[in-house]
Structures are given as C-alpha cells and as structure tokens.
Design an enzyme around this catalytic site. Structure first.
Site, mmCIF file in Angstrom:
data_model
loop_
_atom_site.group_PDB
_atom_site.id
_atom_site.type_symbol
_atom_site.label_atom_id
_atom_site.label_comp_id
_atom_site.label_asym_id
_atom_site.label_seq_id
_atom_site.Cartn_x
_atom_site.Cartn_y
_atom_site.Cartn_z
ATOM 1 C CG HIS A 35 3.425 1.944 18.035
ATOM 2 N ND1 HIS A 35 2.271 1.218 18.123
ATOM 3 C CD2 HIS A 35 3.301 2.659 16.880
ATOM 4 C CE1 HIS A 35 1.477 1.473 17.082
ATOM 5 N NE2 HIS A 35 2.092 2.363 16.319
ATOM 6 N NE ARG B 175 -2.180 -0.762 14.679
ATOM 7 C CZ ARG B 175 -1.730 0.436 14.304
ATOM 8 N NH1 ARG B 175 -0.445 0.622 14.062
ATOM 9 N NH2 ARG B 175 -2.563 1.460 14.201
ATOM 10 C CB THR C 4 6.946 -0.110 10.827
ATOM 11 O OG1 THR C 4 6.631 -0.232 9.434
ATOM 12 C CG2 THR C 4 8.449 -0.070 11.029
ATOM 13 C CD GLU D 87 2.419 -1.538 20.193
ATOM 14 O OE1 GLU D 87 1.936 -0.410 20.400
ATOM 15 O OE2 GLU D 87 2.801 -1.908 19.090
ATOM 16 N N GLY E 206 0.865 -1.185 0.000
ATOM 17 C CA GLY E 206 0.000 0.000 0.000
ATOM 18 C C GLY E 206 0.902 1.236 0.000
ATOM 19 N NE ARG E 207 -2.040 5.951 2.432
ATOM 20 C CZ ARG E 207 -3.337 5.636 2.573
ATOM 21 N NH1 ARG E 207 -4.142 5.724 1.545
ATOM 22 N NH2 ARG E 207 -3.813 5.248 3.737
ATOM 23 C CB ILE E 208 3.421 2.360 4.757
ATOM 24 C CG1 ILE E 208 2.653 3.528 5.405
ATOM 25 C CG2 ILE E 208 4.720 2.076 5.523
ATOM 26 C CD1 ILE E 208 2.186 3.283 6.836
ATOM 27 N NE ARG F 121 -6.281 -6.666 0.343
ATOM 28 C CZ ARG F 121 -7.225 -5.769 0.585
ATOM 29 N NH1 ARG F 121 -8.457 -6.166 0.785
ATOM 30 N NH2 ARG F 121 -6.953 -4.489 0.635
HETATM 31 C C1 DGY Z 1 -1.331 4.881 13.531
HETATM 32 O O1 DGY Z 1 -1.752 6.047 13.613
HETATM 33 O O2 DGY Z 1 -2.022 3.955 13.151
HETATM 34 C C2 DGY Z 1 0.067 4.611 13.886
HETATM 35 O O3 DGY Z 1 0.254 3.279 14.238
HETATM 36 C C3 DGY Z 1 0.636 5.495 14.923
HETATM 37 O O4 DGY Z 1 2.017 5.298 14.806
#
Ligand code: DGY
Length: 336
Positions: A298, A248, A246, A277, A164-166, A186
């Site tokens: 996080h 979840r 990075t 967490e 996706g974007r990230i 996907r």
């Molecule tokens: C979010 O906003 O979903 C991020 O996990 C915060 O870092």
C-alpha cells in the site's frame, strides 16, 4: 458549527505525520501527536474521541458507528489524513452532527505513477528480474535470446474500472505507453477527455473485461464496489490478461483472484492493496515468488510531497471549520 472558544482546539492525530506538518499543527492547535507511530487501538481512539475537538485519523484507523457513538459532544470534526474514506462511517458521523473531511486531488499523480509501474512490472517481469541479481549474486550467466521473456505493453488494450481523477491520470500515462484506452464508469466522461485519450466507453463492465489485456482497478471502495471484480467477472478475463489494483483490496474478490492466478485463467496481477491489510494472504506471496504477481505494501501514494500536501489539506479543513466556514473537502453522507 462555530467553535467560539479562544483556546486552541484540541486535535488528536492518530499517526506520525511529516515533520513540517506536525510543526505547523503544533503552532496552530493543541495537537496530540503520535511520535513513535504505533497504530492506535480502538480503546485509545474512544478515549481520544471523548476529549478531542478534532480527530485526524488515517486509513489504518477504523472509525465505525460503534466508535462514533462513544464520541464526546465536543468532537465536531473528523479531518481524515486520506483520500479514501471507506474507513469512516460517514452516515454515523452525520447522525452525530460530526463533519468529515478528506484530502482529495493531491495523491492523483503519485498513485497513477505507481499504477503505471505495476502495469509495466508484471508483464515485463520487473520484480523477478531484479531479484535474480540480488538473491543469488554472481550467478547470472549473462544475456540469452530466450531468457526472461515477458510480454509487450505497446499496442495492448487497458480497461480502466473507474474513470475518476486517478483512472484518468492512469489513462494518460497508459496512452503514452502505446496502450489503447477502454473504460467502464458509472457515467461516461466528458467528450473532451474521451477525445484526448481516444478512449472507448463500455457501459457493460462484463463485456470490457472479456476484451482487454490489462484491467486497471481505480474506483473507490463503496458498498456498491465491494467485490465488483467477483469470481464470475474475473472468469470473463482472458487467460493472457493482467489485473492491477491500487484502489482498495475489497474491490476484487481476493480468494477468487488467487484461484484464477493459480489455475492460469489470468496471467498475472500487480497489487498495492489487499482485502485484509496489513495481512497479506500467503498464497499471494507464493504467487509472487513464482513471478505471477507483484505485491506492494500500500505505497502507491507514498511520496513526501504528497504527504505534505495531504497535511496542508487537513490543516486547511480544520482551520476553515474552526473559523465557522464550510471546510473545502467535506465528505457528504449518502442521504445528502
Ligand atoms: C488514501 O489516502 O486513501 C490512500 O489509500 C493512501 O495511500
């Protein structure tokens, strides 16, 4: 739903936000802030949802169906100060006629930067090296040809799980560092992006995992991605490979990952997120002390610029909703 009242809407914000965001919120809304930033308890959230017109939670609040069912009829908007929305039961909100919004796009580059930092940090032993100078000051004996050797990044293969974007922003950085780009998603990304990144698409996640040197987890947390990196899939990775997360914590089976790391079936991990967490498994801390993992609390999206942009998005979502328009960052329930 249009709010007809001329009174400022009552907006309950669960955590401390940057001063500039809070100031603007105070100007626009009857804003209840959390100046000392103590996380709100579930009973406090219930009380807030009985009186506020708008709730502004963050990823640290669990806005589940039980909570949503206790909301008063005046609560019409949950404007989350977050990109992810796995902490909110979107379907339960929809059943109650509550709109949910998030803050997409503004964290992409910051998160990708930190993701890249973790890709570099583990194979190059960055955290371990930094600790040598600070934990035992004055004891460094100087450079040696065979000391603190890590592994080269350039020329290796990164496998991005979730383009996706990230994921795409990570791929751009990784390419600049000489990594070849592989991805599982996907859907295949558009040909222009694929060409730009010279990226190889893997329909089969299993096959990609077995062939890459670094796995980068960048997919959202959904019921479908829970433990996507299961014990079986982690076992497919090469013993020389690394994994970075990075996204979840729940996307990786953390217990299985710890086992693989301890048994040397995966070389290392860089983790910014954890399954429970803010609790972090002490076995991960031990692995960090042994130099096998780098752990961050996080913080991959934690820049002041990003947080102010998130605040702007929350304000725009609230304002457009109150003015009777469809807010720009609506999160739709699964049945829509
Ligand atoms: C979010 O906003 O979903 C991020 O996990 C915060 O870092």
């Amino acid at each position: 739903m249009v709010m007809t009242t001329k009174k400022k809407p009552k907006v309950y914000i669960t955590r401390k936000l940057p001063d500039a965001v809070e100031t603007r919120m105070r100007e626009l809304f009857d804003a209840e802030l959390n100046i000392d930033d103590t996380p709100r308890t579930q009973p406090e959230l219930v009380a807030a949802m009985k009186t506020a017109d708008v709730l502004v939670p963050t990823v640290t609040d669990r806005i589940d169906a039980a909570l949503i069912e206790q909301a008063g009829p005046q609560l019409k908007l949950i404007a989350s100060f977050s990109n992810g929305f796995d902490h909110i039961d979107i379907d339960a909100a929809a059943r109650r006629g509550i709109t949910v919004t998030n803050t997409p796009n503004v964290l992409t580059e910051d998160t990708a930067d930190m993701n890249m930092a973790l890709i570099l940090a583990v194979p190059r032993r960055l955290a371990e090296g930094a600790r040598i100078l600070t934990d035992k000051p004055g004891e460094w004996a100087g450079w040696s040809p065979t000391w603190m050797l890590g592994h080269r990044i350039w020329g290796k293969r990164v496998g991005i799980v979730g383009m996706g974007r990230i994921g795409t922003a990570v791929a751009r950085r990784a390419k600049a560092f000489g990594l070849s780009i592989h991805y599982h998603n996907r859907h295949r990304v558009n040909p222009v992006t694929e060409d730009e990144l010279e990226a190889t698409y893997w329909d089969s996640l299993d096959q990609m995992l077995a062939r890459v040197d670094i796995v980068s987890v960048n997919c959202p947390s959904t019921p479908a991605t829970f433990h996507l990196l299961s014990a079986r899939r982690l076992a497919l990775m090469q013993p020389t490979s690394y994994i970075v997360n990075t996204a979840r914590g729940g996307v990786i089976d953390e217990v299985a990952l710890i086992k693989c790391l301890r048994e040397g079936r995966i070389a290392g991990a860089g983790l910014d997120v954890f399954e429970n967490e803010p609790a972090v498994d002490p076995k991960l801390v031990k692995l960090a002390n042994e130099g096998k993992v780098v752990l961050l609390p996080h913080m991959s999206s934690a820049t002041i610029e990003g947080r102010i942009d998130m605040g702007d998005k929350v304000i725009i979502n609230i304002r457009t909703f109150i003015d009777g328009h469809r807010p720009p960052n609506r999160v739709l329930p699964s049945r829509v």
